[in-house]
Design a protein around this motif. Structure first.
Motif, PDB file in Angstrom:
ATOM      1  N   ALA A  46      -2.122   3.011  22.170  1.00  0.00           N
ATOM      2  CA  ALA A  46      -1.817   4.326  21.604  1.00  0.00           C
ATOM      3  C   ALA A  46      -2.643   5.434  22.240  1.00  0.00           C
ATOM      4  O   ALA A  46      -2.512   6.602  21.846  1.00  0.00           O
ATOM      5  N   GLN A  47      -3.496   5.088  23.197  1.00  0.00           N
ATOM      6  CA  GLN A  47      -4.362   6.079  23.837  1.00  0.00           C
ATOM      7  C   GLN A  47      -3.813   6.485  25.201  1.00  0.00           C
ATOM      8  O   GLN A  47      -3.469   5.614  26.016  1.00  0.00           O
ATOM      9  N   LYS A  48      -3.713   7.777  25.456  1.00  0.00           N
ATOM     10  CA  LYS A  48      -3.315   8.239  26.768  1.00  0.00           C
ATOM     11  C   LYS A  48      -4.349   7.790  27.795  1.00  0.00           C
ATOM     12  O   LYS A  48      -5.539   7.857  27.566  1.00  0.00           O
ATOM     13  N   GLY A  49      -3.870   7.320  28.913  1.00  0.00           N
ATOM     14  CA  GLY A  49      -4.783   6.830  29.939  1.00  0.00           C
ATOM     15  C   GLY A  49      -4.937   5.330  29.911  1.00  0.00           C
ATOM     16  O   GLY A  49      -5.448   4.738  30.865  1.00  0.00           O
ATOM     17  N   GLY A  50      -4.512   4.696  28.811  1.00  0.00           N
ATOM     18  CA  GLY A  50      -4.540   3.238  28.740  1.00  0.00           C
ATOM     19  C   GLY A  50      -5.932   2.649  28.819  1.00  0.00           C
ATOM     20  O   GLY A  50      -6.908   3.243  28.350  1.00  0.00           O
ATOM     21  N   LEU A  51      -6.038   1.481  29.436  1.00  0.00           N
ATOM     22  CA  LEU A  51      -7.326   0.796  29.525  1.00  0.00           C
ATOM     23  C   LEU A  51      -8.203   1.460  30.579  1.00  0.00           C
ATOM     24  O   LEU A  51      -7.802   1.605  31.737  1.00  0.00           O
ATOM     25  N   ARG A  70     -11.603  -5.894  35.736  1.00  0.00           N
ATOM     26  CA  ARG A  70     -10.729  -6.945  36.277  1.00  0.00           C
ATOM     27  C   ARG A  70      -9.293  -6.446  36.411  1.00  0.00           C
ATOM     28  O   ARG A  70      -8.532  -6.941  37.249  1.00  0.00           O
ATOM     29  N   PHE A  71      -8.915  -5.484  35.570  1.00  0.00           N
ATOM     30  CA  PHE A  71      -7.529  -5.020  35.510  1.00  0.00           C
ATOM     31  C   PHE A  71      -7.339  -3.650  36.170  1.00  0.00           C
ATOM     32  O   PHE A  71      -6.274  -3.060  36.051  1.00  0.00           O
ATOM     33  N   TYR A  72      -8.335  -3.190  36.886  1.00  0.00           N
ATOM     34  CA  TYR A  72      -8.305  -1.842  37.449  1.00  0.00           C
ATOM     35  C   TYR A  72      -7.105  -1.655  38.382  1.00  0.00           C
ATOM     36  O   TYR A  72      -6.910  -2.421  39.340  1.00  0.00           O
ATOM     37  N   ASN A  73      -6.299  -0.644  38.104  1.00  0.00           N
ATOM     38  CA  ASN A  73      -5.091  -0.332  38.885  1.00  0.00           C
ATOM     39  C   ASN A  73      -4.122  -1.508  38.964  1.00  0.00           C
ATOM     40  O   ASN A  73      -3.324  -1.613  39.903  1.00  0.00           O
ATOM     41  N   ARG A  74      -4.183  -2.396  37.976  1.00  0.00           N
ATOM     42  CA  ARG A  74      -3.337  -3.580  37.984  1.00  0.00           C
ATOM     43  C   ARG A  74      -2.538  -3.728  36.683  1.00  0.00           C
ATOM     44  O   ARG A  74      -2.024  -4.803  36.399  1.00  0.00           O
ATOM     45  N   ILE A  75      -2.428  -2.669  35.926  1.00  0.00           N
ATOM     46  CA  ILE A  75      -1.735  -2.717  34.645  1.00  0.00           C
ATOM     47  C   ILE A  75      -0.465  -1.886  34.717  1.00  0.00           C
ATOM     48  O   ILE A  75      -0.474  -0.741  35.155  1.00  0.00           O
ATOM     49  N   ALA A  76       0.635  -2.490  34.283  1.00  0.00           N
ATOM     50  CA  ALA A  76       1.890  -1.751  34.142  1.00  0.00           C
ATOM     51  C   ALA A  76       1.944  -1.175  32.725  1.00  0.00           C
ATOM     52  O   ALA A  76       1.331  -1.711  31.800  1.00  0.00           O
ATOM     53  N   TYR A  77       2.681  -0.097  32.578  1.00  0.00           N
ATOM     54  CA  TYR A  77       2.817   0.542  31.265  1.00  0.00           C
ATOM     55  C   TYR A  77       4.299   0.674  30.926  1.00  0.00           C
ATOM     56  O   TYR A  77       5.112   1.048  31.778  1.00  0.00           O
ATOM     57  N   TYR A  78       4.616   0.351  29.679  1.00  0.00           N
ATOM     58  CA  TYR A  78       6.007   0.395  29.233  1.00  0.00           C
ATOM     59  C   TYR A  78       6.126   1.353  28.060  1.00  0.00           C
ATOM     60  O   TYR A  78       5.529   1.121  27.005  1.00  0.00           O
ATOM     61  N   GLU A 133       3.269   0.607  25.261  1.00  0.00           N
ATOM     62  CA  GLU A 133       2.715   1.768  24.572  1.00  0.00           C
ATOM     63  C   GLU A 133       3.076   1.758  23.088  1.00  0.00           C
ATOM     64  O   GLU A 133       4.228   1.527  22.716  1.00  0.00           O
ATOM     65  N   ASN A 134       2.064   1.971  22.249  1.00  0.00           N
ATOM     66  CA  ASN A 134       2.199   1.951  20.779  1.00  0.00           C
ATOM     67  C   ASN A 134       2.644   0.597  20.247  1.00  0.00           C
ATOM     68  O   ASN A 134       3.132   0.503  19.120  1.00  0.00           O
ATOM     69  N   HIS A 135       2.451  -0.448  21.009  1.00  0.00           N
ATOM     70  CA  HIS A 135       3.013  -1.754  20.632  1.00  0.00           C
ATOM     71  C   HIS A 135       2.040  -2.903  20.819  1.00  0.00           C
ATOM     72  O   HIS A 135       1.913  -3.756  19.964  1.00  0.00           O
ATOM     73  N   GLY A 136       1.345  -2.979  21.944  1.00  0.00           N
ATOM     74  CA  GLY A 136       0.453  -4.103  22.165  1.00  0.00           C
ATOM     75  C   GLY A 136       0.332  -4.448  23.633  1.00  0.00           C
ATOM     76  O   GLY A 136       0.414  -3.569  24.494  1.00  0.00           O
TER      77      GLY A 136
END
Length: 258
Positions: free
Chosen positions: A126-131, A140-148, A176-179
């Protein structure tokens, strides 16, 4: 009651290969362990894994049990088109089989996927900018996360097909807003990376709750850590974290194997 459990185990075990039965036991253990370490959402979280030797078939949690109630026998078997392919007294929810079928159909390289709604990953979703890369786990996940984006009903075949397209060639997705959705080249890898992702989300929620200015490593540092510690394919069933986890499941939840 014991006789009924033994009969149920026998009925399933006698109808599947030794490799599938072993996977069923490990997948049941993974559900128990996620429920042990993570606060999950009643019956609505699930883990899938492809059946060995049957790449178009996968196992997933039944819709009427919590993660801590999953056993080798009550897992259900589907194909990547969303059809239940083995008769069972259980079935998966549409949200579960549609999501996992879509992802496994679109990505033959994915062997297992973990989908959870924990308080921490829900907050980050729910946060803009994600992780944010503010911990070793997050890097570990830097620049490796997709957003839906939360724009369509992702319990339907159409919605989950869009979700799978949004995943692209990534292995981790924030809905987003889901998990969260965390995938791996093995069940062990998906489980281990999900654990790191959960810790990263918890840390971010805690860090943002304070008034102190955050320390954010440089992009160069984050990318180096991601290359070293976020590689896909580095974790498998011999990895120490998985071996220790199975030993813990044996101690705490011996009935997972039934």
């Amino acid at each position: 009651m014991i006789a009924a459990v033994e009969k149920s185990e026998h009925l399933v075990r006698g109808r599947v290969s030794a490799e599938e039965w072993h996977l069923r036991q490990e997948l049941a253990a993974a559900h128990r362990l996620v429920s042990h370490f993570v606060s999950v959402d009643l019956t609505y979280n699930h883990i899938s894994a492809r059946v060995p030797g049957e790449p178009r078939h996968f196992l997933v949690k039944a819709d009427n049990v919590f993660m801590e109630q999953v056993t080798a026998s009550n897992l259900v078997k589907y194909d990547v088109d969303g059809n239940q392919v083995m008769e069972s007294g259980h079935k998966a929810s549409a949200a579960a089989y549609n999501l996992h079928a879509a992802v496994l159909r679109a990505r033959p390289d994915i062997v297992a996927a973990v989908h959870t709604h924990s308080p921490a990953n829900l907050a980050v979703s729910a946060q803009k900018g994600g992780l944010r890369p503010i911990t070793q786990q997050a890097m570990r996940f830097y620049n490796r996360i997709a957003y839906y984006p939360n724009e369509v009903d992702d319990t339907t075949p159409e919605g989950t097909a869009a979700l799978a397209r949004a995943l692209g060639d990534s292995w981790t997705m924030i809905l987003e807003n889901h998990g969260a959705l965390v995938c791996g080249t093995s069940l062990a890898e998906a489980y281990i990376y999900h654990h790191f992702f959960e810790l990263a989300c918890r840390a971010q929620v805690g860090a943002l709750a304070g008034d102190a200015e955050l320390i954010v490593p440089t992009p160069e540092v984050c990318e180096e850590r991601a290359r070293k510690f976020g590689r896909i394919g580095q974790y498998n069933h011999q990895s120490r974290d998985w071996v220790a986890s199975i030993a813990l499941a044996e101690k705490l939840f011996p009935d997972y194997k039934e």
